[in-house]
Design a protein around this motif. Structure first.
Motif, short mmCIF file in Angstrom:
data_model
loop_
_atom_site.label_atom_id
_atom_site.label_comp_id
_atom_site.label_asym_id
_atom_site.label_seq_id
_atom_site.Cartn_x
_atom_site.Cartn_y
_atom_site.Cartn_z
N ASP A 79 0.85 -1.19 0.00
CA ASP A 79 0.00 0.00 0.00
C ASP A 79 0.88 1.25 0.00
O ASP A 79 1.25 1.76 1.06
CB ASP A 79 -0.92 -0.03 1.23
N GLU A 81 0.15 4.31 -0.87
CA GLU A 81 -0.53 5.48 -0.30
C GLU A 81 -0.47 5.46 1.22
O GLU A 81 -0.37 6.51 1.86
CB GLU A 81 -1.98 5.53 -0.79
N GLU A 85 1.17 8.32 3.51
CA GLU A 85 0.41 8.92 4.62
C GLU A 85 1.24 8.96 5.89
O GLU A 85 1.27 9.97 6.61
CB GLU A 85 -0.88 8.12 4.86
N ARG A 134 5.47 14.40 -3.65
CA ARG A 134 4.26 13.89 -3.01
C ARG A 134 4.50 13.47 -1.57
O ARG A 134 3.56 13.36 -0.79
CB ARG A 134 3.70 12.69 -3.78
#
Length: 234
Positions: A79, A81, A85, A134
């Motif tokens: 994962d 993302e 995070e 990002r």
């Protein structure tokens, strides 16, 4: 007679390599607040040095450790993302440009080192996310990714990161004050004895609960920025 399996031996070697204090990630350039602590008299002898490093280890567990564990778990789920995070959540709570510089410079170098040692799609994706702006690319998250890529336990990743924080500070102290290698190794030995307890404290902490209130460290970061004479970048 008990024997160690080949897989166990390889895992041990990976943990030793990723936790090696000579790993080329630039840790020698930073003192994690020790330089300013000595200049201001907060650290003045062995006892105060040990207390300062112990406090830094506690703060690291509450902030870096939580993000590391979240990133490790996200990586095991593939994962990206979730990894991003955790990375961003940590940087939002890290005060001071020098602290951020230390974490992101070492994090990117560790990830680049990993990508040169082995193939891992998630690690490559995270490096691309750093390049795209990002995600910041913090050192604890890089540790989480490195260990997850080899299915090494999260507690080992946590322990190696805590070891690195302590070793970095004690290595700086050797160059800044009158202490010797035996004395700093004794401090490292004593502090390392509490790493499992720190892991237990933070293993169930969610990212939105992550905090490490330690105003003295924040003040020292600000002091270091304005210091006229300094050996370290932080």
């Amino acid at each position: 007679m008990a024997t160690t399996t080949g897989r166990d031996a390889v895992e041990l070697m990976r943990v030793l390599q990723f936790g090696d204090s000579t790993l080329p990630v630039g840790a020698f350039s930073f003192s994690n607040g020790v330089e300013s602590a000595i200049q201001t008299g907060i650290v003045r002898d062995l006892e105060s040095l040990k207390g300062f490093v112990l406090a830094a280890a506690w703060q690291s567990a509450q902030l870096d450790g939580v993000a590391l564990l979240a990133a490790h778990r996200a990586a095991l789920r593939h994962d990206l993302e979730g990894v991003i995070e955790a990375d961003n959540a940590l940087m939002l709570r890290r005060v001071g440009d020098e602290q951020r510089l230390m974490s992101t410079r070492m994090g990117k170098k560790l990830a680049q080192l990993g990508s040169g040692l082995f193939d891992d799609e998630l690690l490559v994706g995270w490096l691309a996310a750093i390049a795209d702006g990002r995600t910041p690319g913090s050192f604890p998250v890089a540790h989480g990714l490195m260990f997850a890529a080899h299915a090494l336990p999260e507690e080992d990743a946590f322990a190696v990161h805590q070891y690195g924080v302590t070793q970095m500070m004690l290595g700086a102290a050797l160059r800044l004050m009158r202490v010797d290698h035996l004395q700093t190794q004794k401090i490292l030995f004593d502090i390392s004895a509490g790493v499992h307890d720190l892991y237990v404290q933070v293993r169930d902490v969610e990212l939105d609960e992550m905090t490490g209130f330690a105003p003295v460290f924040d003040v020292l970061v600000a002091h270091h920025v304005g210091a006229h004479v300094r050996m370290f970048m932080n």
